[in-house]
Design a protein around this motif. Sequence first.
Motif, PDB file in Angstrom:
ATOM      1  N   GLU A 176       0.822  -1.215   0.000  1.00 20.39           N
ATOM      2  CA  GLU A 176       0.000   0.000   0.000  1.00 20.39           C
ATOM      3  C   GLU A 176       0.853   1.261   0.000  1.00 20.39           C
ATOM      4  OE1 GLU A 176      -2.716  -0.110   3.277  1.00 20.39           O
ATOM      5  OE2 GLU A 176      -3.549  -2.041   2.661  1.00 20.39           O
ATOM      6  N   ARG A 177       1.843   1.293   0.888  1.00 16.53           N
ATOM      7  CA  ARG A 177       2.637   2.508   1.046  1.00 16.53           C
ATOM      8  C   ARG A 177       3.555   2.782  -0.137  1.00 16.53           C
ATOM      9  NH1 ARG A 177       3.820   4.201   6.369  1.00 16.53           N
ATOM     10  NH2 ARG A 177       5.223   5.670   5.390  1.00 16.53           N
ATOM     11  N   MET A 178       4.000   1.734  -0.831  1.00  7.89           N
ATOM     12  CA  MET A 178       4.956   1.919  -1.919  1.00  7.89           C
ATOM     13  C   MET A 178       4.344   1.652  -3.289  1.00  7.89           C
ATOM     14  SD  MET A 178       8.442   0.637  -0.190  1.00  7.89           S
ATOM     15  CE  MET A 178       8.880   1.179   1.454  1.00  7.89           C
ATOM     16  N   ALA A 179       3.015   1.707  -3.360  1.00 14.64           N
ATOM     17  CA  ALA A 179       2.307   1.406  -4.604  1.00 14.64           C
ATOM     18  C   ALA A 179       2.678   2.351  -5.738  1.00 14.64           C
ATOM     19  CB  ALA A 179       0.802   1.439  -4.365  1.00 14.64           C
ATOM     20  N   GLU A 180       2.986   3.584  -5.436  1.00 10.96           N
ATOM     21  CA  GLU A 180       3.266   4.547  -6.496  1.00 10.96           C
ATOM     22  C   GLU A 180       4.718   4.529  -6.967  1.00 10.96           C
ATOM     23  OE1 GLU A 180       3.777   8.796  -4.580  1.00 10.96           O
ATOM     24  OE2 GLU A 180       2.058   7.749  -3.684  1.00 10.96           O
ATOM     25  N   PHE A 181       5.518   3.637  -6.405  1.00 14.35           N
ATOM     26  CA  PHE A 181       6.923   3.538  -6.784  1.00 14.35           C
ATOM     27  C   PHE A 181       7.159   2.229  -7.543  1.00 14.35           C
ATOM     28  CE2 PHE A 181       6.655   6.077  -2.937  1.00 14.35           C
ATOM     29  CZ  PHE A 181       7.254   7.252  -3.376  1.00 14.35           C
ATOM     30  N   PRO A 182       8.165   2.180  -8.403  1.00  9.80           N
ATOM     31  CA  PRO A 182       8.388   0.988  -9.229  1.00  9.80           C
ATOM     32  C   PRO A 182       9.169  -0.108  -8.505  1.00  9.80           C
ATOM     33  CG  PRO A 182       9.998   2.642  -9.798  1.00  9.80           C
ATOM     34  CD  PRO A 182       9.072   3.270  -8.761  1.00  9.80           C
ATOM     35  N   PHE A 183       8.756  -0.429  -7.287  1.00 11.18           N
ATOM     36  CA  PHE A 183       9.435  -1.460  -6.504  1.00 11.18           C
ATOM     37  C   PHE A 183       8.665  -2.765  -6.621  1.00 11.18           C
ATOM     38  CE2 PHE A 183      10.671   2.118  -3.346  1.00 11.18           C
ATOM     39  CZ  PHE A 183      11.620   2.593  -4.223  1.00 11.18           C
ATOM     40  N   ASP A 184       9.402  -3.863  -6.767  1.00 10.67           N
ATOM     41  CA  ASP A 184       8.790  -5.192  -6.792  1.00 10.67           C
ATOM     42  C   ASP A 184       8.887  -5.768  -5.382  1.00 10.67           C
ATOM     43  OD1 ASP A 184       7.653  -7.543  -7.523  1.00 10.67           O
ATOM     44  OD2 ASP A 184       9.159  -8.077  -9.013  1.00 10.67           O
ATOM     45  N   ILE A 185       7.744  -5.992  -4.753  1.00 10.61           N
ATOM     46  CA  ILE A 185       7.681  -6.447  -3.366  1.00 10.61           C
ATOM     47  C   ILE A 185       7.090  -7.848  -3.324  1.00 10.61           C
ATOM     48  CG2 ILE A 185       6.764  -5.952  -1.063  1.00 10.61           C
ATOM     49  CD1 ILE A 185       6.468  -3.000  -2.034  1.00 10.61           C
ATOM     50  N   ALA A 186       7.715  -8.728  -2.537  1.00  7.83           N
ATOM     51  CA  ALA A 186       7.237 -10.109  -2.423  1.00  7.83           C
ATOM     52  C   ALA A 186       7.240 -10.522  -0.959  1.00  7.83           C
ATOM     53  CB  ALA A 186       8.135 -11.044  -3.224  1.00  7.83           C
ATOM     54  N   ARG A 187       6.590 -11.652  -0.701  1.00 10.26           N
ATOM     55  CA  ARG A 187       6.615 -12.195   0.653  1.00 10.26           C
ATOM     56  C   ARG A 187       6.892 -13.685   0.583  1.00 10.26           C
ATOM     57  NH1 ARG A 187       2.506 -14.686  -0.512  1.00 10.26           N
ATOM     58  NH2 ARG A 187       0.406 -14.800   0.210  1.00 10.26           N
ATOM     59  N   LEU A 188       7.699 -14.145   1.516  1.00  8.97           N
ATOM     60  CA  LEU A 188       7.991 -15.573   1.658  1.00  8.97           C
ATOM     61  C   LEU A 188       7.438 -16.019   2.999  1.00  8.97           C
ATOM     62  CD1 LEU A 188      11.673 -15.985   0.420  1.00  8.97           C
ATOM     63  CD2 LEU A 188       9.640 -17.057  -0.531  1.00  8.97           C
ATOM     64  N   SER A 189       6.536 -16.961   2.973  1.00 12.48           N
ATOM     65  CA  SER A 189       5.989 -17.496   4.211  1.00 12.48           C
ATOM     66  C   SER A 189       5.337 -18.830   3.919  1.00 12.48           C
ATOM     67  CB  SER A 189       4.967 -16.533   4.830  1.00 12.48           C
ATOM     68  OG  SER A 189       3.769 -16.545   4.087  1.00 12.48           O
ATOM     69  N   ARG A 190       4.775 -19.438   4.935  1.00 10.26           N
ATOM     70  CA  ARG A 190       4.111 -20.724   4.746  1.00 10.26           C
ATOM     71  C   ARG A 190       2.828 -20.578   3.933  1.00 10.26           C
ATOM     72  NH1 ARG A 190       0.108 -21.274   9.002  1.00 10.26           N
ATOM     73  NH2 ARG A 190       0.433 -19.621  10.520  1.00 10.26           N
ATOM     74  N   PHE A 191       2.379 -19.355   3.698  1.00  7.21           N
ATOM     75  CA  PHE A 191       1.200 -19.120   2.875  1.00  7.21           C
ATOM     76  C   PHE A 191       1.516 -19.198   1.376  1.00  7.21           C
ATOM     77  CE2 PHE A 191      -0.296 -16.316   6.587  1.00  7.21           C
ATOM     78  CZ  PHE A 191      -0.860 -17.395   7.224  1.00  7.21           C
ATOM     79  N   CYS A 192       2.792 -19.246   1.020  1.00  8.65           N
ATOM     80  CA  CYS A 192       3.205 -19.328  -0.383  1.00  8.65           C
ATOM     81  C   CYS A 192       3.230 -20.783  -0.834  1.00  8.65           C
ATOM     82  CB  CYS A 192       4.608 -18.752  -0.566  1.00  8.65           C
ATOM     83  SG  CYS A 192       4.748 -17.011  -0.242  1.00  8.65           S
ATOM     84  N   SER A 193       2.857 -21.002  -2.070  1.00  7.65           N
ATOM     85  CA  SER A 193       2.965 -22.341  -2.651  1.00  7.65           C
ATOM     86  C   SER A 193       4.434 -22.609  -2.984  1.00  7.65           C
ATOM     87  CB  SER A 193       2.113 -22.429  -3.914  1.00  7.65           C
ATOM     88  OG  SER A 193       2.695 -21.658  -4.937  1.00  7.65           O
ATOM     89  N   PRO A 194       4.807 -23.875  -3.155  1.00 10.73           N
ATOM     90  CA  PRO A 194       6.192 -24.174  -3.547  1.00 10.73           C
ATOM     91  C   PRO A 194       6.608 -23.464  -4.841  1.00 10.73           C
ATOM     92  CG  PRO A 194       5.126 -26.166  -2.790  1.00 10.73           C
ATOM     93  CD  PRO A 194       4.064 -25.089  -2.853  1.00 10.73           C
ATOM     94  N   GLN A 195       5.694 -23.345  -5.798  1.00  5.48           N
ATOM     95  CA  GLN A 195       6.012 -22.648  -7.047  1.00  5.48           C
ATOM     96  C   GLN A 195       6.245 -21.159  -6.800  1.00  5.48           C
ATOM     97  OE1 GLN A 195       6.628 -23.872 -10.168  1.00  5.48           O
ATOM     98  NE2 GLN A 195       7.267 -21.758 -10.541  1.00  5.48           N
ATOM     99  N   GLU A 196       5.416 -20.550  -5.953  1.00  3.35           N
ATOM    100  CA  GLU A 196       5.616 -19.130  -5.617  1.00  3.35           C
ATOM    101  C   GLU A 196       6.972 -18.932  -4.944  1.00  3.35           C
ATOM    102  OE1 GLU A 196       1.315 -17.159  -4.675  1.00  3.35           O
ATOM    103  OE2 GLU A 196       2.008 -18.698  -3.273  1.00  3.35           O
TER     104      GLU A 196
END
Length: 96
Positions: free
Chosen positions: A50-70
């Motif tokens: 939300e806070r960095m939506a207007e900037f060209p940053f690629d943001i990701a998250r790694l957690s148990r909620f991610c699939s193995p492919q993600e």
Amino acid sequence: MDRLLCGDVGFGKTEVAMRATFKAVDSGYQVAVLVPTTVLAEQHYHTFLERMAEFPFDIARLSRFCSPQEERDILQGLATGRIDIVVGPIAFRHVM
């Protein structure tokens, strides 16, 4: 450089981390934001989006909620420099 923010609830740790992350990514670095729990990682991930939506940053998250492919895609994106910011819990097996 590694930095650790520590303090009681409500003292602005997240705000300091977000501002430092912005400056680091804006200077061409990648940032890993490690938090103590999976739920907090999810909350911080959405806050960063939300806070960095207007900037060209690629943001990701790694957690148990991610699939193995993600997970594979995110780790590959980190290795190639495509992902600027990754948020995840300290105990996540690929981050440690």
